[in-house]
Design a protein around this motif. Sequence first.
Motif, mmCIF file in Angstrom:
data_model
loop_
_atom_site.group_PDB
_atom_site.id
_atom_site.type_symbol
_atom_site.label_atom_id
_atom_site.label_comp_id
_atom_site.label_asym_id
_atom_site.label_seq_id
_atom_site.Cartn_x
_atom_site.Cartn_y
_atom_site.Cartn_z
ATOM 1 N N THR A 48 0.846 -1.186 0.000
ATOM 2 C CA THR A 48 0.000 0.000 0.000
ATOM 3 C C THR A 48 0.885 1.239 0.000
ATOM 4 O OG1 THR A 48 -1.804 -1.109 1.179
ATOM 5 C CG2 THR A 48 -1.760 1.300 1.244
ATOM 6 N N TYR A 49 0.800 2.019 -1.059
ATOM 7 C CA TYR A 49 1.598 3.230 -1.200
ATOM 8 C C TYR A 49 0.802 4.426 -0.696
ATOM 9 C CZ TYR A 49 4.897 0.435 -3.825
ATOM 10 O OH TYR A 49 5.817 -0.523 -4.182
ATOM 11 N N THR A 50 1.535 5.404 -0.162
ATOM 12 C CA THR A 50 0.878 6.539 0.486
ATOM 13 C C THR A 50 1.097 7.848 -0.255
ATOM 14 O OG1 THR A 50 2.819 6.756 1.922
ATOM 15 C CG2 THR A 50 0.955 5.472 2.764
ATOM 16 N N ASN A 51 1.805 7.798 -1.361
ATOM 17 C CA ASN A 51 1.997 8.968 -2.211
ATOM 18 C C ASN A 51 1.463 8.618 -3.591
ATOM 19 O OD1 ASN A 51 2.997 11.191 -3.750
ATOM 20 N ND2 ASN A 51 4.669 11.461 -2.283
ATOM 21 N N ALA A 52 0.634 9.474 -4.161
ATOM 22 C CA ALA A 52 0.009 9.177 -5.450
ATOM 23 C C ALA A 52 1.014 9.140 -6.586
ATOM 24 C CB ALA A 52 -1.085 10.195 -5.761
ATOM 25 N N LEU A 53 2.151 9.807 -6.399
ATOM 26 C CA LEU A 53 3.171 9.874 -7.447
ATOM 27 C C LEU A 53 4.354 8.980 -7.101
ATOM 28 C CD1 LEU A 53 3.213 13.723 -8.120
ATOM 29 C CD2 LEU A 53 1.939 11.961 -9.360
ATOM 30 N N SER A 69 -4.111 5.544 -8.698
ATOM 31 C CA SER A 69 -5.502 5.869 -8.392
ATOM 32 C C SER A 69 -5.817 5.356 -6.993
ATOM 33 C CB SER A 69 -6.436 5.203 -9.411
ATOM 34 O OG SER A 69 -6.174 5.666 -10.719
ATOM 35 N N ALA A 70 -6.826 5.929 -6.368
ATOM 36 C CA ALA A 70 -7.205 5.488 -5.026
ATOM 37 C C ALA A 70 -7.619 4.025 -5.070
ATOM 38 C CB ALA A 70 -8.344 6.347 -4.494
ATOM 39 N N GLY A 71 -7.173 3.260 -4.065
ATOM 40 C CA GLY A 71 -7.535 1.851 -3.999
ATOM 41 C C GLY A 71 -6.585 0.976 -4.787
ATOM 42 N N GLU A 72 -7.149 -0.009 -5.492
ATOM 43 C CA GLU A 72 -6.336 -1.007 -6.195
ATOM 44 C C GLU A 72 -5.777 -0.460 -7.507
ATOM 45 O OE1 GLU A 72 -7.409 -5.479 -6.600
ATOM 46 O OE2 GLU A 72 -7.934 -4.592 -8.546
ATOM 47 N N THR A 92 6.382 -10.905 -19.019
ATOM 48 C CA THR A 92 5.451 -9.958 -18.414
ATOM 49 C C THR A 92 5.370 -10.197 -16.914
ATOM 50 O OG1 THR A 92 4.111 -9.763 -20.429
ATOM 51 C CG2 THR A 92 3.068 -9.138 -18.353
ATOM 52 N N LEU A 93 5.450 -9.132 -16.150
ATOM 53 C CA LEU A 93 5.252 -9.184 -14.706
ATOM 54 C C LEU A 93 4.060 -8.297 -14.366
ATOM 55 C CD1 LEU A 93 8.938 -8.856 -13.410
ATOM 56 C CD2 LEU A 93 7.599 -10.947 -13.719
ATOM 57 N N VAL A 94 3.190 -8.806 -13.511
ATOM 58 C CA VAL A 94 1.987 -8.068 -13.132
ATOM 59 C C VAL A 94 1.982 -7.885 -11.614
ATOM 60 C CG1 VAL A 94 -0.532 -8.005 -13.173
ATOM 61 C CG2 VAL A 94 0.721 -9.031 -15.097
ATOM 62 N N TYR A 95 1.729 -6.660 -11.187
ATOM 63 C CA TYR A 95 1.705 -6.332 -9.763
ATOM 64 C C TYR A 95 0.359 -5.706 -9.407
ATOM 65 C CZ TYR A 95 6.766 -6.754 -10.330
ATOM 66 O OH TYR A 95 8.024 -7.203 -10.631
ATOM 67 N N THR A 96 -0.171 -6.107 -8.288
ATOM 68 C CA THR A 96 -1.362 -5.469 -7.729
ATOM 69 C C THR A 96 -0.938 -4.689 -6.489
ATOM 70 O OG1 THR A 96 -2.793 -7.252 -8.517
ATOM 71 C CG2 THR A 96 -3.671 -5.815 -6.802
ATOM 72 N N VAL A 97 -1.073 -3.375 -6.556
ATOM 73 C CA VAL A 97 -0.685 -2.525 -5.432
ATOM 74 C C VAL A 97 -1.856 -1.602 -5.086
ATOM 75 C CG1 VAL A 97 1.758 -2.597 -6.047
ATOM 76 C CG2 VAL A 97 0.319 -0.764 -6.935
ATOM 77 N N TYR A 98 -1.721 -0.893 -3.986
ATOM 78 C CA TYR A 98 -2.824 -0.058 -3.499
ATOM 79 C C TYR A 98 -2.308 1.333 -3.144
ATOM 80 C CZ TYR A 98 -4.708 -4.744 -3.134
ATOM 81 O OH TYR A 98 -5.091 -6.032 -3.434
ATOM 82 N N SER A 103 5.814 5.478 2.187
ATOM 83 C CA SER A 103 5.977 4.906 3.525
ATOM 84 C C SER A 103 6.883 3.678 3.464
ATOM 85 C CB SER A 103 4.619 4.517 4.106
ATOM 86 O OG SER A 103 3.917 5.666 4.523
ATOM 87 N N GLY A 104 7.810 3.615 4.414
ATOM 88 C CA GLY A 104 8.735 2.487 4.481
ATOM 89 C C GLY A 104 10.040 2.720 3.760
ATOM 90 N N ASP A 105 10.147 3.804 2.987
ATOM 91 C CA ASP A 105 11.390 4.095 2.270
ATOM 92 C C ASP A 105 12.524 4.406 3.242
ATOM 93 O OD1 ASP A 105 10.207 3.735 -0.158
ATOM 94 O OD2 ASP A 105 10.207 5.862 -0.737
#
Length: 457
Positions: A151-156, A202-205, A220-226, A375-377
Amino acid sequence: YNGNPGGIYVLTDGEGQTEAEGYDLFIPERKNFCITSVICGKDGTLYYKNDSGYVFAVTGLTAEEKLANAKSAAAAELENYADPADYREAERIVLAKAVADGKTAINASVDIAGVNSALKSAEEAIDLILTDAEISALEPSLRVGITDGYTYTNALMVMDVWAEDSSGNKLSDSAVTVLVNGVEASVNWSDMEKTSYNINFSAGENIIRVTASAGQYSKTLVYTVYYDGTVPTTFTFAMEVFTIGCGWVVEPMTVTLDETMLADMADYFGFSGAAEMKDKVNGAYILSYILEYIYGYEISYTGKLDNSFYISTLHGFDYSDYYICPELEEISGGYDEPWDTSALGEFDFTFMSGWMYTVNGEFANVGMADYYPQSGDVMRVQFTYYGYGADIGNGGWGTDPYFESVDRESLTALLCKAKENGFEDSAEYLEACEKIQIMGVTQEELDEVYNALYNIM
């Protein structure tokens, strides 16, 4: 042979054979120990007697029987020639067809030579089908600077991608596609090692899909992040001058971009408030705020805080007691004495010195204005004495790192927590502070002091 079941076993021999091989020629229904040697008649019939008093006459097979046996043996060999589990789904289908076609050709053979020829052709066809391991060796290698499920806390975010062909050559940017929720991401910067892409969550997934292509092969690598913008970004910051033996300019500290800090930063930089500062905040603003506002230093830089920022000189930090370790001095061939030991920056000591930074152990190929903390960096700003970062672990610029690459990030974050929790006077904390600053420290040594400090917390 003189043992149950008392049959005839044939040993074979051939050119290049190094181990015993053979097969059962005859197994009697009336089993017992043999009491005679095998005797061959003029017509090729084999005679022998067992301990039950039975005399056996073993005759040769007919041509039809020999052909049928040869077909059965060839079909069995072909069935076991390759393991379907070693192949990918598409190649597994091709393998199954090759085996089926081979069996058909074997069954259609009219003599043993034809059987052997059909078996050989089928096995040669199977040899042309690539296994999963063989395809993997031909595919591009792909590494992406993002964590699945996080879960990322910065949109960029500026996301690094390392893509190489099977020979280890960096793929061109046109051979790599990065999709964020189905929309192609733009390139921020590309160098000889990696390419950085602009990510806007984008907000959420969010679904991140990265594809690299090299010739007929792709990966191909696929990641699901939030993304959750309601949670304040919290990360670790440090500014180091280990290369000249002067410890930290800024010891490891926790930075929490909450409403209070963002409002203070907005006031310092002249923005309207915390909301505008949150949209603007990047590594350059963080560095300037910490050094100039919190610590009272001054910095000289090129570019702007929101574009093409590069810190050229730090003013106000006293490094008059600097120490260059013998290994570095030998590598650099000596150094120039600094004329002002309260100003430290590019070209001090050597022509390949200056300030660089890492995030989570990776040297960024974009300026701090394009780094958006998550967060966590662990952000470490470091002075490179010589080698454009080769002395602090950067393998770019055509030069391998001078010392073993080690993980200082984990210990940096732990030192930060230890100090915040009152352990800064402990022997374990002091030992960890000493070890982390040593040029050429090993991972084993860092792990030892990390575990010792962790265990008292």
